[in-house]
Design a protein around this motif. Structure first.
Motif, PDB file in Angstrom:
ATOM      1  N   UNK A  81       0.780  -1.245   0.000  1.00 14.53           N
ATOM      2  CA  UNK A  81       0.000   0.000   0.000  1.00 14.53           C
ATOM      3  C   UNK A  81       0.804   1.284   0.000  1.00 14.53           C
ATOM      4  N   UNK A  82       2.142   1.213   0.046  1.00 17.61           N
ATOM      5  CA  UNK A  82       2.942   2.448  -0.018  1.00 17.61           C
ATOM      6  C   UNK A  82       2.691   3.141  -1.358  1.00 17.61           C
ATOM      7  N   UNK A  83       2.949   4.463  -1.404  1.00 17.62           N
ATOM      8  CA  UNK A  83       2.589   5.237  -2.593  1.00 17.62           C
ATOM      9  C   UNK A  83       3.664   5.257  -3.662  1.00 17.62           C
ATOM     10  N   UNK A  84       4.937   5.382  -3.231  1.00 22.65           N
ATOM     11  CA  UNK A  84       6.013   5.431  -4.229  1.00 22.65           C
ATOM     12  C   UNK A  84       7.299   4.909  -3.630  1.00 22.65           C
ATOM     13  N   UNK A  85       8.288   4.728  -4.487  1.00 25.25           N
ATOM     14  CA  UNK A  85       9.516   4.079  -4.014  1.00 25.25           C
ATOM     15  C   UNK A  85      10.756   4.761  -4.572  1.00 25.25           C
ATOM     16  N   UNK A  86      11.830   4.663  -3.801  1.00 24.15           N
ATOM     17  CA  UNK A  86      13.134   5.160  -4.253  1.00 24.15           C
ATOM     18  C   UNK A  86      14.146   4.034  -4.080  1.00 24.15           C
ATOM     19  N   UNK A  87      14.896   3.797  -5.145  1.00 23.86           N
ATOM     20  CA  UNK A  87      15.923   2.746  -5.127  1.00 23.86           C
ATOM     21  C   UNK A  87      17.285   3.405  -5.343  1.00 23.86           C
ATOM     22  N   UNK A 205      14.987   5.878  -9.409  1.00 29.38           N
ATOM     23  CA  UNK A 205      16.322   5.290  -9.195  1.00 29.38           C
ATOM     24  C   UNK A 205      17.356   6.400  -9.069  1.00 29.38           C
ATOM     25  N   UNK A 206      18.132   6.361  -8.006  1.00 31.95           N
ATOM     26  CA  UNK A 206      19.210   7.330  -7.806  1.00 31.95           C
ATOM     27  C   UNK A 206      20.523   6.583  -7.653  1.00 31.95           C
ATOM     28  N   UNK A 207      21.610   7.243  -8.100  1.00 32.47           N
ATOM     29  CA  UNK A 207      22.943   6.685  -7.831  1.00 32.47           C
ATOM     30  C   UNK A 207      23.695   7.657  -6.921  1.00 32.47           C
TER      31      UNK A 207
END
Ligand SMILES: Cc1cc2nc3c(=O)[nH]c(=O)nc-3n(C[C@H](O)[C@H](O)[C@H](O)COP(=O)(O)OP(=O)(O)OC[C@H]3O[C@@H](n4cnc5c(N)ncnc54)[C@H](O)[C@@H]3O)c2cc1C
Length: 262
Positions: A81-87, A205-207
């Motif tokens: 149920x989370x809204x968004x994600x960061x990898x 996606x972040x580096x």
């Protein structure tokens, strides 16, 4: 009012799989399947409950630092149920220790924007239980750790920490970092609808360069901890069988005493 919650979720090697060390004494992550750390499911659950019990506009972002496959952990949290994600993924992260991991997480949390960070009490692989405190220090905000109950009201996070001798009621003004225990409430299973909806939710996606972190600050080079040696645990030996031929109880007691169990 709006409330931005960032939940830190770790992708961990499956403890039921066969795990091995690579030549540089790091865990060989290509060799074993992974999954969302079970203890972080409780953190996602608490974020969802805060959202469901709030009149505010709550946005839940799940954040992981880990290899390509760590997206699986994000997808599970999104399907809950989370809204968004960061990898956050970068080859230079290989061998990063807890201090380096907290640097990357803190920079990502700052870049994402947050009012409340919710972490698990410990990962199920490293199990150091230090990252939430390191995060609070790096972010310069209060930490309220090891909560078995958590709520947010009027810009304050409140919770209960159960110890052996007493239960404490704690609170901190937002922004803050909290960690929750496995006593905080059973994590929900993703529904079919949730799994389908997760496919459409944004995963950013972040580096390291996105977070303005130099390669030397993380990885094996930047690690404060060094693994000198590692050895596989010896295979289990067969147990001792005490045959009862009239003196079984005595023999059992003697065996337990010899092993210092009694
Ligand atoms: C790319 C990468 C390479 C690594 N390589 C090595 C290695 O070679 N050798 C080695 O020993 N360890 C390695 N690690 C593991 C890393 O050192 C641990 O993630 C870190 O030390 C945290 O320790 P812990 O797992 O005991 O965290 P704890 O302090 O037990 O974790 C507490 C909570 O912090 C959060 N958290 C912790 N780690 C993460 C994460 N990565 N992403 C999101 N949330 C998190 C979770 O909410 C968790 O419940 C690597 C990690 C990454 C991401």
């Amino acid at each position: 009012m709006s409330l931005r919650i960032v939940v830190t979720v770790k992708y961990v090697p499956d403890a039921t799989g066969d795990r091995h060390f690579a030549d540089d004494l790091t865990v060989d992550r290509d060799d074993v399947d992974g999954l969302l750390s079970e203890l972080d499911e409780y953190a996602v659950e608490q974020a969802l409950q805060i959202s469901e019990n709030s009149d505010d506009d709550v946005e839940i972002t799940v954040l992981t630092v880990g290899p390509e496959d760590a997206k699986d952990a994000l997808r599970k949290a999104l399907s809950m149920g989370a809204d968004k994600a960061i990898h956050v993924e970068d080859d230079d992260l290989h061998g990063t220790d807890a201090i380096g991991t907290s640097l990357v997480l803190a920079k990502a949390i700052e870049k994402a924007g947050y009012d409340l960070v919710i972490s698990g009490m410990a990962s199920t692989d490293g199990t150091m239980g230090v990252v939430p405190a390191l995060l609070a220090e790096r972010l310069g905000v209060p930490q309220v750790t090891l909560l078995s109950e958590v709520s947010v009201e009027d810009g304050t996070v409140k919770g209960r920490r159960d110890g052996d001798a007493a239960s404490e009621q704690l609170e901190a003004s937002l922004p803050a970092v909290v960690s929750v225990t496995d006593q905080s409430g059973e994590a929900r299973y993703p529904s079919f609808k949730g799994i389908m909806a997760a496919k459409k939710k944004p995963v950013q996606s972040w580096d390291l360069s996105d977070l303005e972190i130099e390669a030397e600050e993380v990885g094996l080079e930047g690690a404060y901890t060094v693994v000198d040696t590692a050895a596989e645990r010896p295979a289990r030996t067969a147990g001792t069988i005490v045959k009862d031929e009239g003196e079984g109880g005595k023999q059992l007691a003697e065996y337990l005493a010899s092993q210092k169990f009694v």
